[in-house]
Write a protein that holds these residues in place. Structure first.
Motif, PDB file in Angstrom:
ATOM      1  N   UNK A  76      41.902  38.751  38.263  1.00 26.92           N
ATOM      2  CA  UNK A  76      42.982  37.800  37.949  1.00 26.92           C
ATOM      3  C   UNK A  76      42.422  36.431  37.581  1.00 26.92           C
ATOM      4  N   UNK A  77      43.068  35.780  36.609  1.00 29.32           N
ATOM      5  CA  UNK A  77      42.606  34.468  36.162  1.00 29.32           C
ATOM      6  C   UNK A  77      43.197  33.340  36.988  1.00 29.32           C
ATOM      7  N   UNK A  78      44.323  33.587  37.635  1.00 34.11           N
ATOM      8  CA  UNK A  78      44.900  32.523  38.451  1.00 34.11           C
ATOM      9  C   UNK A  78      44.274  32.543  39.835  1.00 34.11           C
ATOM     10  N   UNK A  79      44.397  31.416  40.535  1.00 32.58           N
ATOM     11  CA  UNK A  79      43.785  31.282  41.851  1.00 32.58           C
ATOM     12  C   UNK A  79      44.500  32.176  42.849  1.00 32.58           C
ATOM     13  N   UNK A  80      43.748  32.958  43.591  1.00 34.33           N
ATOM     14  CA  UNK A  80      44.298  33.824  44.629  1.00 34.33           C
ATOM     15  C   UNK A  80      43.504  33.605  45.898  1.00 34.33           C
TER      16      UNK A  80
END
Length: 433
Positions: A389-393
């Motif tokens: 995933x490219x978004x922060x998790x």
């Protein structure tokens, strides 16, 4: 405070020392009460031999006040009650009586203290008012002292429990900090192990292949030696060694430098993929690359995970795909995730010990909330597919299911190249699927 007064379990755990301290206290109280009986004489007749015997006997239970507080108090009452009933000086046993009441209050529950104090006051007032109003009025004055010592004992007990809870919370917080420090150390050791594996496995594999190329050129036709090919192979080996030495030095600096951040330095990213491809090509493997995403559009951590996954996949392809095999590396963004796909059309090998590369790829993906699937490709060979995933998790920090069971999915399949079990893992809870 309990420790300072010597009452309760916070005093000392040495029975001999407790007995010695309480014996000295009993002796000191006896001297004080004897001085009161000889000098003040506030009420009642002076003690005779029987009175002195009862007064001395009333101090003996004090020796056991911390071992058996209630029994010690009852022993005191058994001596003081006939002392007062015979009309001896009422002020003489004051100090030992108040000490006994305080001991009962500080070592027992508030309810027990209330029952004991109420019983003492009730009996005393009943007896004294039965002897007359003057005696009852004098008893009322003493009642204030009884209540005061019981309240003081209860306060000391409650305050001691509060201090004990504060100490317990502090110890629990310290244990939590120590556990967190151990967890961080374990995570850092695991990260260093992954870095060293990725670096050394990749570099040693390339050096082995390049050395085999040079040996093959030398052995094929010594009379018509292709010096250019040998020189190129040796140059490739030298370059691989220099690159490995630089990365190894950066990794080992983590162990030496604990003052400047985490000591990692710049993390490798997608901009380093061309170097991995070039190194694989120098080992004689045909590699095609398709990149449909700019390095600036990928978070640093995701780019580093993708770099290591590609590095391990290329290493496996160089080792196991066989001569003449081709490899395709594809990187593209799709639906807010970076998809990394590395496939080969090789034939693999017949066997070999299991390694840490596949587990390492899965851990890399899990660290950024992604997944990795590995196994036989649709057209044979071997395929690695990672979705990051490219978004922060929030990364899943649970232990690797290779060592303990967790919510990940593990399927037992055999790598066609003989590298052992193939693990198809899904990210745990908290990760983007």
């Amino acid at each position: 405070m309990l420790h300072l007064t010597g009452f309760g379990h916070l005093g000392t755990n040495d029975p001999a020392r407790v007995l010695r301290q309480d014996t000295l206290l009993a002796g000191g109280l006896l001297l004080l009460d004897a001085a009161v009986a000889l000098t003040l004489h506030t009420g009642g007749r002076r003690p005779d031999s029987l009175g002195w015997s009862l007064l001395v006997a009333a101090h003996l239970p004090t020796v056991f006040r911390r071992r058996a507080p209630l029994a010690s108090f009852l022993g005191l009452v058994a001596c003081v009650a006939p002392y007062h009933a015979l009309g001896f000086d009422h002020s003489a046993p004051l100090f030992v009586s108040m000490t006994a009441l305080f001991t009962v209050a500080v070592t027992g529950s508030p309810l027990r203290s209330l029952v004991v104090g109420g019983g003492v006051v009730g009996i005393m007032l009943t007896v004294k008012f039965g002897q007359g109003t003057a005696e009852g009025a004098q008893a009322l004055r003493i009642t204030g002292w009884i209540v005061a010592f019981i309240v003081l004992g209860v306060y000391v007990r409650v305050h001691g429990q509060y201090l004990a809870s504060v100490v317990e919370r502090a110890e629990r917080a310290e244990r939590t900090r120590e556990e967190e420090a151990r967890r961080r150390v374990a995570e850092e050791r695991l990260r260093i192990a992954r870095d060293l594996h990725d670096l050394l496995a990749h570099s040693i594999t390339l050096i082995g292949v390049q050395t085999s190329v040079a040996a093959h050129v030398l052995a094929t036709d010594p009379d018509r030696l292709d010096r250019t090919a040998v020189a190129q192979a040796l140059d490739d080996i030298s370059e691989t060694c220099r690159t490995a030495r630089g990365e190894l030095r950066s990794t080992l600096e983590v162990l030496r430098d604990t003052e400047r951040g985490d000591g990692r330095g710049p993390l490798p990213g997608l901009d380093g993929v061309p170097d991995l491809v070039a190194a694989a090509r120098s080992a004689g493997t045909r590699v095609e690359v398709s990149v449909a995403v700019g390095a600036d559009g990928v978070p640093t951590a995701v780019g580093a995970a993708a770099y290591r996954i590609v590095q391990e996949a290329l290493t496996n392809a160089v080792r196991h795909a066989g001569p003449g095999a081709s490899v395709r590396v594809e990187l593209e963004t799709d639906g807010g995730a970076l998809r990394v796909r590395v496939t080969d059309d090789g034939i693999g090998s017949a066997g070999g010990p299991p390694g840490f590369g596949l587990v390492g790829m899965r851990e890399r993906a899990r660290s950024v909330g992604g997944t990795v699937e590995t196994g036989t490709g649709a057209e044979g060979g071997f395929a690695v597919l990672a979705v990051l995933p490219l978004r922060t998790v929030v990364p899943d920090r649970r232990p690797d299911p290779a060592s303990v069971h967790d919510a990940g999915t593990v399927r037992d399949r055999r790598h066609p190249s003989g590298t052992g079990l193939v693990v198809v893992a899904e990210a745990g809870e908290g990760a983007v699927r």
